[in-house]
Structure formats: structure tokens, C-alpha cells
Motif scaffolding. Sequence first.
Motif, short mmCIF file in Angstrom:
data_model
loop_
_atom_site.label_atom_id
_atom_site.label_comp_id
_atom_site.label_asym_id
_atom_site.label_seq_id
_atom_site.Cartn_x
_atom_site.Cartn_y
_atom_site.Cartn_z
N PRO A 1 0.82 -1.22 0.00
CA PRO A 1 0.00 0.00 0.00
C PRO A 1 0.84 1.25 0.00
O PRO A 1 2.01 1.23 0.38
CB PRO A 1 -0.78 -0.13 1.32
N ALA A 2 0.23 2.35 -0.43
CA ALA A 2 0.94 3.63 -0.39
C ALA A 2 1.28 3.96 1.05
O ALA A 2 0.47 3.79 1.95
CB ALA A 2 0.05 4.73 -0.99
N LEU A 3 2.48 4.41 1.28
CA LEU A 3 2.97 4.64 2.63
C LEU A 3 2.52 6.02 3.12
O LEU A 3 3.24 7.00 3.04
CB LEU A 3 4.49 4.51 2.68
N THR A 4 1.27 6.06 3.63
CA THR A 4 0.85 7.31 4.27
C THR A 4 1.52 7.45 5.63
O THR A 4 1.49 8.51 6.23
CB THR A 4 -0.67 7.32 4.44
N ALA A 5 2.08 6.34 6.14
CA ALA A 5 2.85 6.37 7.38
C ALA A 5 4.11 5.55 7.15
O ALA A 5 4.15 4.67 6.28
CB ALA A 5 2.04 5.80 8.54
N ARG A 6 5.15 5.85 7.92
CA ARG A 6 6.41 5.13 7.76
C ARG A 6 7.12 5.12 9.10
O ARG A 6 7.14 6.12 9.82
CB ARG A 6 7.29 5.82 6.71
N PHE A 7 7.71 3.94 9.42
CA PHE A 7 8.45 3.82 10.68
C PHE A 7 9.78 3.12 10.39
O PHE A 7 9.82 2.11 9.69
CB PHE A 7 7.64 3.00 11.69
N ALA A 8 10.84 3.70 10.88
CA ALA A 8 12.18 3.17 10.59
C ALA A 8 12.99 3.10 11.89
O ALA A 8 13.03 4.07 12.65
CB ALA A 8 12.89 4.05 9.56
N VAL A 9 13.62 1.96 12.08
CA VAL A 9 14.47 1.75 13.28
C VAL A 9 15.88 1.34 12.89
O VAL A 9 16.76 1.26 13.75
CB VAL A 9 13.84 0.68 14.21
N LEU A 10 16.11 1.07 11.59
CA LEU A 10 17.43 0.64 11.14
C LEU A 10 18.30 1.87 10.90
O LEU A 10 18.65 2.22 9.78
CB LEU A 10 17.31 -0.22 9.87
N GLY A 11 18.64 2.54 11.97
CA GLY A 11 19.32 3.82 11.95
C GLY A 11 18.62 4.72 12.95
O GLY A 11 17.91 4.24 13.85
#
Length: 1016
Positions: free
Chosen positions: A2-12
Motif C-alpha cells: 500500500p501507499a505509505l501514508t505512514a512510515r516507521f524506521a528503526v534501522l538507523g
Amino acid sequence: MPALTARFAVLGPLVAEHPEPVVPGRRRERCLLGVLLLEAGTAVPVDRLLSLLWDDDPPPSARAALHSHVARLRTALGTPAVPALRLVRTSNGYLAEVDPELVDAFRFRALVERGRAERDPVGRAGVLREALALWRGPILAGDASDRLRDRVGGQLHELRLTATELMVDAELDRGRHAEITGELIILTAEHPTRERLAAQLMLALYRSGRHADALQFFQTFSDRLAAALGADPGTELRRLNTAILRHAPELRPDPAAAGESPLPMARPALLPPVVADFTGRGAEVERLRSALSAPAPGGALPVALITGPGGVGKSTLGLYVAHLLDSLFPDGVLHAGLGGVHPAPAEPAEVLGRFLNALGVTGGTVPSGLDERVDLYRSLLAGRRVLVVLDDARDLAQLRPLMPGSATCAVLVTSRRRLGGLAVAARVTLTVLGPDDAVRMLGRICGAARVDAEPAIAAEIAGRCGFLPLAIRVAGARLAVRAHWPLRRLAQRLSDEQLRLDELAVDDLAVRASFAASYRDLSAEGRRALRRLALLDAPDFAAWVAAPLLDVPYDRAEDLVDELVDTHLLETVGAFRYRFHDLIRLFARAHADEEDEPRERQDSVERALREWLTLAGAAAARLPYRLLSPMAETEGKGGVALSPAEVEELTGDPFAWLAGERAALVAAVRQAAAAGLSGVAWRLTSVSRDLFDQRDHNDEYLAAHRAALAVCEREDDRLGTAVIRYGLACRALADEEITLDRALRLAGSARAVFTAFGHPRAEVDTMVLVATLRRRLGDHVVAREMLEESAVRAARAGNAAAEAAAWRSLGVMHREQNRIEQARDCFTAALELAQRHGLPDVEAFAYRGLGVVHRESGDFAASQTAFEEALERYRRLGQDSGQAWALLDLGQLHTRRGDPRAGSALRRALAIFERGGLSAQHAIALRALGELRLAEDRPTDAVTHLLASLRMLRILHEPWGVALCLSALGAAHQLAGDHARARTAWVEAEQRFREVGNDSEAQRIAAQLAELPEPD
């Protein structure tokens, strides 16, 4: 997906877009969100969260703090109509409800599994590279501790290494042996004992026709493994080495597996080699690699810029990253040194000629005009994957013709200039190495064994090199060719600042030459600004200081400072403040000695010091109250360069100005003292005193006074000596060296000078101080007479501050002698004066005094109200020590009432006093805690606190405090059943109370003594 209306990143570093960026304010909240995202969909027990977030040592309040952190995170995440992430409370913990595809760690795992299943090596390599590109640095970089990172991310880290090895296998399978070699060299350096990577590098080298290099690396790896682990290579690696020795047929690539590998007919490979001593820079490497390995937003050309001063390692870092990225650019790598700081920088047409040759355009087919070369260059690179490395760029005019037109390429630029107009995907401003990396780099050059044998000396050498990579490289090279030198020999040679730059030169490497290139590149005014600013001893400074130094308007001064910042000859620290690297300061001072007349240098520095005096005076004049300032009428007008409006702008918020200038003010006083400018030194100290005092900057207060006192005594400046002695006497007990006896001598000598010089205001101010010190020493008869006289004299002279201080001190004396009604009258008089004349500090103290009077009269409600009034006023003033005093008062009141809030108030007060290094206050807080433990029937704990307090109070010669402490100590011993020790404490307490004139308290102690059992 799906289109990323939200994004979460922990690799950094943590990234949370929900859908707008969410930035939790507390580090522990960021770690909490990261842990829940790493285990999304799984409930994490509260006990595990407490263990992780507090490194196995959660305080008693940790559970409540955890719930508060979760609540703040929920607030920060907001409540969109369809929340992408919800933090859910479970029966035993918390769970992050989120679509796994929105979390980079889950996408990474999924891509790795896809890569494993992919049969085509080209596709497999592409999927695995996509997975690895999700890593932007260590897990939760900048927030998580190493311990937390190991516990929550250990498996992911191992999977990252596995994915890297699978990707390399795929590249080898598709026949890209030569292309992957550079990347493998860097990977094996980063993971020096990982055998699978070592095997892959050996195979890549062998298949690239580098048979001898493959065998040599096996020996290097074997030695490394033996040194690190005391082990030999495993069976598989030894078999591979044997197969390489005999050119085994099975080592040849499988043409069918490789498939088609269309390579350009002319693949440029212009990168110079990576230096062997490259050290550290992990975060910078990851940032640059990430920016250049992925498409830029909007189809723009990906450009990364490394800026920094000469010698900081820009070119070295650029080469390291370029080699790391080499395999991502199958159509080649172009590299050119642009000579940006040299007298004759490279011409774009010349550079393009070299690039076109490398791309296969030779001879007469290379166009002669710049525009035609740009057109051909961009046409050749269109649609191709080429990395262009442009080292030591001068400006945008030099860079623009060298930029490819195709977004499939990427550009890495290094420059000593900031190049603010260059649109970049990543801008890395390189600074010096950290101390550990600097020592590690030194060891790589001169030998790790030598550094390990003398670690403290190695750290000293790195420090004297200013942690600058070029300087460390020179120092290491000098040691490398002088194997017989102990490290301390070079450290001694570098200890002389006048000769240090001469020592930091070897062969074609020289720190001075690197700085000289930047210096030549400055305008004439810029060079003069560099020389003059380097004359200051301040550790950092604001741009305004260049105005008096250069005798130019403020706007021009800011422009010149910007020029130095643009070329990285000055570093920015904080908001609008600047500093020199130590070696650049030495370089600039040497040029000042060579190019400027001594008188010019002296006048320049004196103008700057006088401007500091002007600004400090203006800032002090804006304070909510002033200390007793005996020489206010003689404070110098100071500066010459800034207009009244500019002074107003700079000092409009005096404490904001002080936050930046506090270290510089002390340095300015010391520099004035070293130059023999006693008048500047003592006046600057006098006007700064109020600023330092009201923010509890005790170290700066005392350091400035000591430096000013030394020069005033040396120059026989009697008036300045008196002013500074007065200031030191005001700090009695803030520094253990300034005992009450010494403070009395200082204040007495100051008073005599003020009388002789005819300064009545200063005389009466100092009279109040002398009387107060006599009171604290127990000389109540003389103290009372002096305080009453000084109150009358101050009122006659209209000196409200001195009059209020006299009534305040009289109130304390009456309280100590148990004359409660007289004390009430005195504190009331001080309060009325303070409110009438706007003296909030005196007002707060008067409320404290009235609180004590109410407490001793049994009116606990009125006492609490008074103490809370004092606390509120200290909070408005931003005075930590005053707040601690009010908390101490409240804690003692709560102890008397049996209120459970007593412990919290007293501990908060003690923490503030400990942080400020205030010995007397610390001792009083310990006594109050001892009295609390006594009230709680905990005599053993009470004795511990009271004995610690008593030791400090005896050293400080505080008779009233000693008497109170002994009284409580006797009660604690009695409660514990130790009548002998109780008797000893009370006998001395009775004597001490009589010495300070409190007969009623002495009689009470005598009655307690009479009730004790007779000793055997």
C-alpha cells in the motif's frame, strides 16, 4: 504494497511519520517506541521493557515513568481517522499494532527472504541490495545504548551480515568479480574475523586474475585471526586457499549462472587507492552511502557534499565511500582533484577532457570548447550508472560544468567551502576525530603495540594534534620512521605551542601547508580577521567581537566571520558562536606575529576587552536585582565599536547573553590580567559578578575574581583590589578556601580602602557585609551595633539595598538568639524595603526569615505560605540555589509537622547544593536530613547524616550550624541508647549556643543533660 501514508524506521536513527513526522522529546521515549516497533505485533512484557530501557537497573519510579512515556507517545502519535500505529496495553505489557510493511525492520526481513528464494542471480542481487539499503546506521542510532542495541537488534544485525554475504554470492554468480572486490575489501576491514567474507574476497580476487593477492589476503587474514582470537582459519577457508594454490577448475565461474553481463566498452576506474589508516567516521559513511545509493527525490541528480577544514579527512572519507559504492555503478567511476584552495585551481574544460578520455573519447574527437565538452560528457553519461567524485572544489562555477545531466549517475563533492548554493541529498560537515578514534588511527600508522604500551602518552599526542587526521597522520609517520623513539619523545616536542606546527611536517605532509592554502584563499580583510580573532583567549566567541578587534562596523564584522566559517577556518558552536581549532589558532597567531605590529595587536585586544565590559555592564543593568555592588558608580563605559542599538540587541535578554558568554567573560578577565590591564580586569569582574551570582555560576565567579585580584595586587591598584576583595568576601563558604575568618579580613581591608577613597556607598555596603560575617562568627555584640548603624547610614544615603540587607542580617541574628518578635520586626522591615524598591532577591530572603519566625511561633500554616512565597520568587528569578534554600526550609517545616513531603523536599535541595558545589549549604541540608531521620525514629541513619554535616561545618567554622548539629546529634545518640555519646554532643552544644548568645537554647540543652543517666 500500500501507499505509505505512514512510515516507521528503526534501522538507523528513529523515524516515525504518522503521517506527519513524530519526534518524541525524550531519549527513553524514542527507545521505547523503537523497541515496540522492532517487536511489532508481539506484546512486550513490562518487566522486559523496564530492563531494556534502564539497562537492567530500573529505579523504583521506573514503572510509573514507563506508563508516562507511553501516554506521551500516544499523544505525539495523535489520533488520525485510521491510525497506522496504535500502542496497546496488554495483560502484561505493551504491543505495537502496525502494518509490518510500514516498518523497515520487517520489510528488511521480507526482502531477505525474497532474495533467498530468487533463483536468478541478477534478481537476487537486486533484491538483497534493496534490503541492505534500508539500513541507515546502527539500530536506533543516537538514542539506544550499545547494551540495548545488542539485546533488541542482535538477530537483525546478524541477518544483515548474512544478507550481505548472500548479495556478494549473487554478484559472484553473475560474474561481477572485479566489480565486487572493492566492496569486499571494505567489508572485510569492517568485519576482520568473518571467514565467509574473507572467502568471498579471496574468490573475487582469484577470478579477477589477482592470484597472488588472493593468497596474500589468506595470510593476512590468518595473522589477524591469530592476533584477535588465537585461532587458525576454518577448514573451508583452508581448502579454498589450497584450491587457489593449484588453480582448481571448480573455482572458475559458471557461465550459465552468470548469464549476460553487458559491461560498457570503456568503463572508467579513476579512483586513487583508499589510505590504509582510514579510521572511524561510521555515521558519516552510512549517511553518504545511503544518499548516493538510492535515487534522489523528484528524479534529481543524487549529490553528496563533504565539507570541513583542511586536514580533517574530507578526501580520505570521499575515497573510502566511493570505493564502497564502486560496485553500484557498473558503468564506472570518474575522479578529479579540483585544487580548490590552490593558486591555480583546475579548469572545468581540462577536467572534462580527462573525463572524456576515460570514457573512450580520444584524440581529435575531443571538442575544444567548454560548452561542447559539457554537451558530449552529458550525452555519454545519459542513462548510465557512473559515480563522479570531485575532490577539493572551489566554488559552484567550477562544479556546474562537471555535473552529469542524468539522475542515473551520482556525484560526491568535497570542499573546504560550505557551497551553500549546491543542491544536495546529503551534506556532511566533517569535524575532527573523537579521542578514541584518533588514538586508534595513530596506532594504525606507527604500530598498535607502541600505542598500547603508552596509552596515556598516545592520547596526549592525539590531543596536541587537536585530533585532526592530517596532524595525526604526520605524527604517526614521524614515529613510524623512528622506531627507536618512545612516544613520550614526540609528545615532549609537541608540547611547545610555538614549535608545534614545525613538528607536524614530514615529507610532503605538513599541517602548516594545508592551513596556508586556505589562508591564501581568503580576502585581505578575511586574513586580518583570522589573525586578530586568534589573539583572543576565549574558548569561543560571538561575531560581534570582530567589530572592536578590527575596528569595523558590526555588519562588516559578521560578514568577515562568515567568510572564515565558509572556509572552515572557524567552527560554529551553538547559536551564532564560533571557535578555532587549536592548530588553526596557533597558525593564525604565528601569522599575526609576522604580519602585524605589536602595538596594533595590543590595541586590538584591548578594544575587544573593553567591548566585553560595555556589554557585561549593559546586561547587568537589565537584571531583576543587583547585588550590593560597591563600585557601580565607577564601572567603566568600555567599548568603542558597537552602537547603543546593537548593545541593546545583544544584551536584551541578559541571561541568554550570559549563557553564551560566561566562559568568554572569564577568559577576557584572565587575558586583561595577563596584559596588566588591572582596571579592565576588575571592572569586568565587578559587572559580571551579578550575572554569575544569579545563575549560580560559582566556578566562573571565583575564577574571574582570583585572576583580577592577582593583577590588581601586582599593579598596586588599591581601588581594584578592594572591589575584588569585597566580591570574594561575598562568596564566603561558596569556596572552602574563603572561610569566614578570611572573608572578614578581605571585607575589612576593602572597607578601609573605600573609606580612604571617599566612596560612602561602597563603605556602607561593605560595613553590612563585615557585620554579617561577624554575626556568623558569633561576635553578636559588635555585629548588632554595626548592623544597626549601617541600617541608619544606608537609609540616610538612600541605599535601600544595603538597608534591607542590614535588617535581614539583624533578623537572622535575633532568630539565632531566640528573640522571635525582634526577628519578625527585622524581616518585616526588610520585606517592606524590598517590595518598595524592587529587590526581589531580598524579598525572597525576607519571606524565608518570616517563615522561620512563624515556624518557631507554632504557626505552621503561615510558615508554609511564607516559604512558598520565597520559592515562587526564586523560581521567577531562575536562581537554583535560592530555590534549594526555600525547599530546605519547607523540608524542615514538614519534618516538624510530620508531613511525608519532607524527604522529597530535602533531597531536592541537597541535589541542587551538591550540583553547585556549595559546601556550607550541602552541610546544612545533611543536617536537615539527619533531623528528619531522627523524627522518623531512625537514629542510626540520623547519626550518619549528622556526623557528615558536623565534619563539614567544623571545617567551615560555622558556630551556629555546629550548635544545631550537635543538638540533633545528641538526641539521635540518646534515641539509640548511647547516653555517653549523647552527653558528649550536648555538652559541646550547650557551650556553642552560649557562644552565639542563645541562652534559652543552651538552657534547654542543659535540662536534657540533667535527665541523662549518670555515667558509670
